[in-house]
Design an enzyme around this catalytic site. Structure first.
Site, short mmCIF file in Angstrom:
data_model
loop_
_atom_site.label_atom_id
_atom_site.label_comp_id
_atom_site.label_asym_id
_atom_site.label_seq_id
_atom_site.Cartn_x
_atom_site.Cartn_y
_atom_site.Cartn_z
N ASP A 58 19.08 -8.26 11.89
CA ASP A 58 19.76 -9.09 10.91
C ASP A 58 19.20 -8.73 9.53
O ASP A 58 18.05 -8.31 9.40
CB ASP A 58 19.53 -10.56 11.26
CG ASP A 58 20.01 -11.49 10.17
OD1 ASP A 58 21.23 -11.53 9.93
OD2 ASP A 58 19.17 -12.15 9.53
N TYR A 59 20.03 -8.88 8.50
CA TYR A 59 19.61 -8.43 7.17
C TYR A 59 18.85 -9.52 6.39
O TYR A 59 17.63 -9.47 6.25
CB TYR A 59 20.83 -7.93 6.39
CG TYR A 59 20.48 -7.35 5.04
CD1 TYR A 59 19.69 -6.21 4.95
CD2 TYR A 59 20.92 -7.95 3.87
CE1 TYR A 59 19.34 -5.67 3.72
CE2 TYR A 59 20.59 -7.41 2.63
CZ TYR A 59 19.80 -6.28 2.56
OH TYR A 59 19.46 -5.76 1.34
N ASP A 60 19.58 -10.56 5.91
CA ASP A 60 18.94 -11.57 5.04
C ASP A 60 18.02 -12.48 5.85
O ASP A 60 18.44 -13.09 6.82
CB ASP A 60 20.01 -12.42 4.36
CG ASP A 60 20.87 -11.62 3.40
OD1 ASP A 60 20.40 -11.34 2.28
OD2 ASP A 60 22.00 -11.24 3.77
N ASP A 93 17.13 -14.46 12.11
CA ASP A 93 16.44 -15.66 11.63
C ASP A 93 17.27 -16.94 11.66
O ASP A 93 16.73 -18.03 11.53
CB ASP A 93 15.94 -15.46 10.20
CG ASP A 93 17.10 -15.41 9.22
OD1 ASP A 93 17.91 -14.47 9.32
OD2 ASP A 93 17.21 -16.32 8.38
#
Ligand SMILES: [Mg+2]
Length: 262
Positions: A31-33, A214
């Site tokens: 996942d990025y952010d 997250d």
């Protein structure tokens, strides 16, 4: 240790988990952010740093290994952030998938979906949503943001938004997503778990999926990988999760990536 079996949400040292996985051929879903990059007040300024790009490129060099970047952001946004081939990109919470060769798969017809969201916007055009409340159209979602609203989200605005979206929700085309200071409707045909399933169905046998994420939308992917992958929730606070392990923060994710590359 079998990293795909056992209790949930167990705190784990990044280097220990990396050591347990290294001998396998990995498909890393990241996942990025909030996972690869820390949050910022302005998402437009969150750009992958040199260290991260170097680590991801090194992972792709490993024979048979694959890397997928997963996000709620639009695919177009992810392409700008990762303008190199080889990565799988999963945008719009799973509604848009681009494979390592640049082939794109979408959960819904984009033009049809734009018409649907356009109709909802049209129904709301004379509604005063309230000071600081913003309606944002994304490729497969419509979001009502109230982070900047001094009075929060007025109940009349929420009611109007619900009324406008409800028919498509009832038809199973849209689903609700409640986030931090944002209420969203998005496609009901995809989530991060369906995207992971779809991608893995195309992979040769023997690939071991690893998923790091997250937020609540990552739980769909944790669920999809139960019993067949290694899942890690990123975040310091204690909360229920379907993930097998927990890293505390973005720096632990970086330590994991470094250890798994070495
Ligand atoms: Mg995230």
């Amino acid at each position: 240790m079998d990293p795909s079996q056992g209790p949930r949400g167990q705190l784990m040292a990044p280097e220990v988990l990396a050591g347990a996985l290294k001998a396998r051929r990995l498909f890393l879903f990241l996942d990025y952010d909030g996972t690869l990059m820390p949050f910022s007040g302005d998402p437009g300024r969150v750009v992958p740093d040199g260290e991260l790009l170097g680590l991801l490129a090194a992972l792709l060099q490993k024979p048979g290994w694959k890397v997928g970047i997963v996000s709620g952001r639009a695919l177009e946004d992810l392409r700008r952030l990762f303008p190199v081939s080889g990565f799988f990109l999963v945008g719009s919470h799973g509604a848009e998938i681009q494979d390592g060769q640049g082939q794109v798969l979408r959960s819904d017809d984009p033009a049809e979906f734009r018409r649907l969201l356009g109709g909802i916007r049209e129904a709301l055009k004379d509604v005063d949503l309230g000071e600081g409340v913003l309606l944002e159209e994304k490729p497969y979602a419509l979001a009502l943001h109230y982070r900047q609203a001094p009075e929060g989200l007025p109940s009349e605005s929420l009611d109007a938004f619900r009324r406008a979206c409800q028919p498509a929700v009832e038809r199973g085309i849209l689903q609700w997503l409640w986030g931090d200071q944002v209420v969203e409707v998005r496609t009901a045909r995809a989530h991060k778990g369906t995207a992971v399933d779809q991608i893995l169905a195309q992979q040769p046998p023997g690939v071991h999926p690893v998923y790091l994420g997250d937020d609540a939308t990552d739980e769909d992917a944790f669920r999809a990988l139960q019993g067949r992958g290694t899942t890690v929730r990123v975040g310091a606070e204690d909360r229920a999760t379907q993930a097998r392990y927990q890293f505390r923060n973005v720096s632990e994710v970086r330590r994991f990536l470094k250890a798994v590359v070495d």
